[in-house]
Design a protein around this motif. Structure first.
Motif, short mmCIF file in Angstrom:
data_model
loop_
_atom_site.label_atom_id
_atom_site.label_comp_id
_atom_site.label_asym_id
_atom_site.label_seq_id
_atom_site.Cartn_x
_atom_site.Cartn_y
_atom_site.Cartn_z
N VAL A 60 46.69 30.61 54.43
CA VAL A 60 45.11 30.98 55.34
C VAL A 60 44.76 31.55 54.34
O VAL A 60 43.29 31.64 54.05
CB VAL A 60 45.35 30.73 56.46
CG1 VAL A 60 44.08 30.54 56.57
CG2 VAL A 60 46.03 29.14 57.32
N ILE A 61 45.42 33.12 54.26
CA ILE A 61 44.72 34.40 53.43
C ILE A 61 44.40 33.77 52.45
O ILE A 61 43.42 34.39 52.12
CB ILE A 61 45.77 35.05 53.98
CG1 ILE A 61 46.11 35.55 55.52
CG2 ILE A 61 45.30 36.21 52.74
CD1 ILE A 61 46.87 36.66 55.54
N LEU A 62 45.09 32.61 51.46
CA LEU A 62 44.54 32.42 50.31
C LEU A 62 43.70 31.99 50.28
O LEU A 62 42.50 32.04 49.64
CB LEU A 62 45.54 32.00 50.03
CG LEU A 62 45.77 31.00 48.38
CD1 LEU A 62 45.58 32.13 47.24
CD2 LEU A 62 46.84 30.37 47.51
N LEU A 63 43.08 30.87 51.08
CA LEU A 63 42.24 29.81 51.16
C LEU A 63 40.53 30.81 51.24
O LEU A 63 39.68 30.28 51.02
CB LEU A 63 42.51 28.85 52.70
CG LEU A 63 42.92 27.49 51.39
CD1 LEU A 63 43.27 26.52 52.48
CD2 LEU A 63 42.47 26.49 51.10
N LEU A 64 40.77 31.67 52.36
CA LEU A 64 39.95 33.07 52.33
C LEU A 64 39.66 33.59 51.58
O LEU A 64 38.28 33.45 51.52
CB LEU A 64 40.87 33.72 54.13
CG LEU A 64 40.25 32.91 55.37
CD1 LEU A 64 41.38 33.89 56.35
CD2 LEU A 64 39.01 32.71 56.19
N VAL A 65 40.61 34.11 51.04
CA VAL A 65 40.40 34.92 49.76
C VAL A 65 39.64 33.98 48.71
O VAL A 65 38.53 34.69 47.78
CB VAL A 65 41.59 35.55 49.26
CG1 VAL A 65 41.17 36.14 47.49
CG2 VAL A 65 42.13 36.72 50.06
N ARG A 124 34.50 32.98 46.20
CA ARG A 124 32.97 31.38 45.54
C ARG A 124 32.13 31.91 46.43
O ARG A 124 30.83 31.98 45.42
CB ARG A 124 33.87 30.39 46.03
CG ARG A 124 34.78 30.24 45.36
CD ARG A 124 35.37 27.85 45.76
NE ARG A 124 36.04 27.94 44.76
CZ ARG A 124 36.83 26.49 44.78
NH1 ARG A 124 36.25 25.85 46.12
NH2 ARG A 124 37.85 26.28 43.78
N LYS A 125 31.57 32.29 47.13
CA LYS A 125 30.78 32.94 48.14
C LYS A 125 29.50 33.92 47.63
O LYS A 125 28.83 34.15 46.81
CB LYS A 125 31.03 33.59 49.41
CG LYS A 125 30.72 31.84 50.15
CD LYS A 125 30.57 31.87 51.42
CE LYS A 125 31.52 30.08 51.98
NZ LYS A 125 30.72 30.07 53.68
N THR A 126 31.31 35.13 47.39
CA THR A 126 30.23 36.26 46.26
C THR A 126 30.22 36.22 45.45
O THR A 126 28.83 36.41 44.74
CB THR A 126 31.46 37.34 46.64
OG1 THR A 126 32.34 37.44 46.57
CG2 THR A 126 31.74 37.98 48.48
N ASN A 127 30.42 34.91 44.57
CA ASN A 127 30.20 34.80 43.09
C ASN A 127 28.90 33.94 42.96
O ASN A 127 28.12 34.23 41.88
CB ASN A 127 31.76 34.13 42.31
CG ASN A 127 31.45 34.24 40.44
OD1 ASN A 127 30.69 34.73 40.41
ND2 ASN A 127 31.72 32.94 40.59
N ALA A 128 28.68 33.63 43.76
CA ALA A 128 27.29 32.64 44.37
C ALA A 128 26.34 33.35 44.24
O ALA A 128 25.03 33.30 44.13
CB ALA A 128 26.97 31.20 45.01
N LEU A 129 26.59 34.05 45.73
CA LEU A 129 25.45 35.45 45.81
C LEU A 129 24.89 35.63 44.80
O LEU A 129 23.83 36.84 44.09
CB LEU A 129 26.23 36.21 46.90
CG LEU A 129 25.27 37.32 47.59
CD1 LEU A 129 24.24 36.53 48.25
CD2 LEU A 129 26.03 38.13 48.57
#
Length: 94
Positions: A24-29, A34-39
């Motif tokens: 779960v932690i790996l999926l969150l990371v 991905r979100k910060t890269n898109a941002l």
């Protein structure tokens, strides 16, 4: 079933829970990455657009200075010179 069996069961359950929590932690990371890269990509696009807009505004300001403001300043200077000449000709002093 002795105490050893319960100990082994607790160790197995704890191992499975640690694996699930790690997953779960790996999926969150990965999701956060991905979100910060898109941002980051969007902010780079916005910065490029801002640089383009800035260069257009700078070009317009240079054009306005060259074609509009400079002739107005020259005409105002001419009128001030004519007024000073007329005042000097008729000896008007302030």
């Amino acid at each position: 079933m002795g105490i050893e069996w319960y100990r082994d069961l607790v160790i197995i359950i704890a191992g499975v829970l640690i694996i699930l929590i790690s997953f779960v932690i790996l999926l969150l990371v990965i999701s956060i990455y991905r979100k910060t890269n898109a941002l980051y990509e969007r902010s780079q696009c916005i910065l490029r657009s801002l640089e383009t807009t800035t260069s257009v505004v700078e070009g317009f300001a240079q054009y306005a200075t060259r074609e509009l403001i400079k002739p107005v300043i020259e005409i105002a200077a001419l009128f001030q010179g004519v007024k000073a000449g007329i005042d000097n000709l008729f000896h008007r002093r302030k």
